[in-house]
Write an enzyme that holds these catalytic residues in place. Structure first.
Site, PDB file in Angstrom:
ATOM      1  N   ASP A 113      33.044  63.282  37.369  1.00 24.60           N
ATOM      2  CA  ASP A 113      32.635  63.660  38.735  1.00 24.60           C
ATOM      3  C   ASP A 113      33.804  63.537  39.717  1.00 24.60           C
ATOM      4  O   ASP A 113      33.763  64.124  40.808  1.00 24.60           O
ATOM      5  CB  ASP A 113      31.474  62.762  39.195  1.00 24.60           C
ATOM      6  CG  ASP A 113      31.797  61.274  39.118  1.00 24.60           C
ATOM      7  OD1 ASP A 113      32.529  60.863  38.192  1.00 24.60           O
ATOM      8  OD2 ASP A 113      31.330  60.509  39.988  1.00 24.60           O
ATOM      9  N   TYR A 136      43.462  59.994  39.275  1.00 23.44           N
ATOM     10  CA  TYR A 136      42.598  60.067  38.085  1.00 23.44           C
ATOM     11  C   TYR A 136      41.883  61.425  38.055  1.00 23.44           C
ATOM     12  O   TYR A 136      41.939  62.146  37.050  1.00 23.44           O
ATOM     13  CB  TYR A 136      41.579  58.917  38.105  1.00 23.44           C
ATOM     14  CG  TYR A 136      40.518  59.010  37.037  1.00 23.44           C
ATOM     15  CD1 TYR A 136      40.834  58.847  35.694  1.00 23.44           C
ATOM     16  CD2 TYR A 136      39.185  59.273  37.376  1.00 23.44           C
ATOM     17  CE1 TYR A 136      39.841  58.941  34.709  1.00 23.44           C
ATOM     18  CE2 TYR A 136      38.205  59.362  36.397  1.00 23.44           C
ATOM     19  CZ  TYR A 136      38.535  59.205  35.068  1.00 23.44           C
ATOM     20  OH  TYR A 136      37.565  59.302  34.099  1.00 23.44           O
TER      21      TYR A 136
END
Ligand code: NAP
Length: 293
Positions: A113, A136
């Protein structure tokens, strides 16, 4: 089928390999560092950042599919060392996608997500445009792009807020603190969907036979804040005498910007009439029950 799993020793990897095995598949477990006692013949040590090691491993084992779960998942570590994040999450995935694409091997890539910026006020579908706000997220999105461009038989599976018995996870951390503190501050202004690794594993195994390659969002059903997640964990574990206090994300010391809202709608599964993931609170209850035994 013969399935090669990277990151087989990680939180998802352990449950996924168990689920694949119980579904009758032959599993090749690959990881960077194999714990003592697990260096069985079916275990393979690979560094996904090595083009040579990845190619040799895949060509030697000739799997029908690769499930690429290996990643550098320390979100704050990625922020501090973006080169390492890109080396593992982008280059590592590039290596896996290149060999799978060349040899027509189906590839599952587990994504996140965190590819979204969190500014949307309703669940993100697979058709929304990613815009990561962390190293990330950006490095995982780079991995998605290699997978999509190099390997036509691919499944990009985005998931979120994972918890399970075989890795560091949020409910465990809360329950450990709850045993030692009378008050715990937990972030209340980030919303997402907790996902139990065994439930995700079952959904991945079910996708193995699908001819509908593409991007999928797979999480447990429903959503909550970290604060609600923590309160439910304490309630289900029957811990008394601890207050879970709401806290803004700005009070949490971290170098990483995280999406404020990253609920993933399972739109691809919905369209196919196969969105049957159980609610996150039900999954948390099963996790806590298993943890007690
Ligand atoms: N956890 C979450 O909340 C979450 C949410 C969304 C998506 N995801 C994605 O889901 C996947 C699985 O996550 P997870 O939580 O199970 O991760 P994890 O527990 O951190 O496991 C990742 C595994 O990858 C291995 N690995 C790291 N660098 C490697 C390298 N260079 N070569 C080979 N193996 C390497 C690690 O081995 P070592 O520890 O020995 O290095 C570890 O066993 C990841 O792709 C992650 O991005 C996770």
């Amino acid at each position: 089928m013969k399935i090669l799993v990277t990151g087989a020793n990680g939180m998802l990897g352990v449950d996924l390999c168990a689920e694949l095995t119980s579904a009758g598949h032959t599993v090749i477990r690959a990881d960077s560092g194999i714990r003592d006692g697990l260096s069985l013949p079916a275990w393979v040590r690979i560094d996904v950042t090595s083009t040579k090691e990845v190619a040799e491993c895949v060509l030697y084992h000739q799997p029908d599919a690769v499930i690429h779960a290996a990643a550098y998942t320390d979100v704050d570590g990625c922020e501090r060392d973006p080169d390492l994040a890109y080396r593992v999450n982008a280059l590592g995935t590039w290596n896996v996608a290149a060999v799978c694409g060349t040899h027509h091997i189906t590839l599952f890539y587990i994504s996140t997500d965190f590819v979204f910026d969190g500014s949307k006020k309703e669940p993100y579908t697979e058709f929304d445009v990613p815009n990561p706000i962390s190293s990330y997220g950006a490095s995982k999105l780079a991995g998605e792009r290699y997978v999509a461009s190099l390997c036509s038989r691919h499944f990009i599976v985005r998931t979120s807020w994972m918890f399970g018995a075989h890795g560091k996870n949020f409910p465990d951390a809360i329950l450990r603190k709850a045993g030692a503190q009378s008050e715990i501050g937990v972030v209340c202004d980030q919303i997402g969907s907790p996902t139990y690794a065994p439930d995700l594993s079952r959904a991945l195994v079910a996708l193995l036979e699908s001819p509908l390659y593409g991007t999928y969002h797979i999480t447990n059903a429903g959503h909550c804040s970290w604060h609600e997640f923590a309160k439910k964990a304490v309630e289900l574990a029957g811990v008394k005498g601890v207050e879970i206090k709401p806290m803004p994300a700005t009070a949490w010391p971290s170098p990483t910007r995280r999406p404020a809202y990253s609920v993933l709608r399972h739109y691809a599964l919905e369209l196919q009439g196969r969105d049957n993931l159980p609610p996150w609170a039900d999954a948390l209850n099963r996790f806590i029950t298993a943890r007690k035994s």
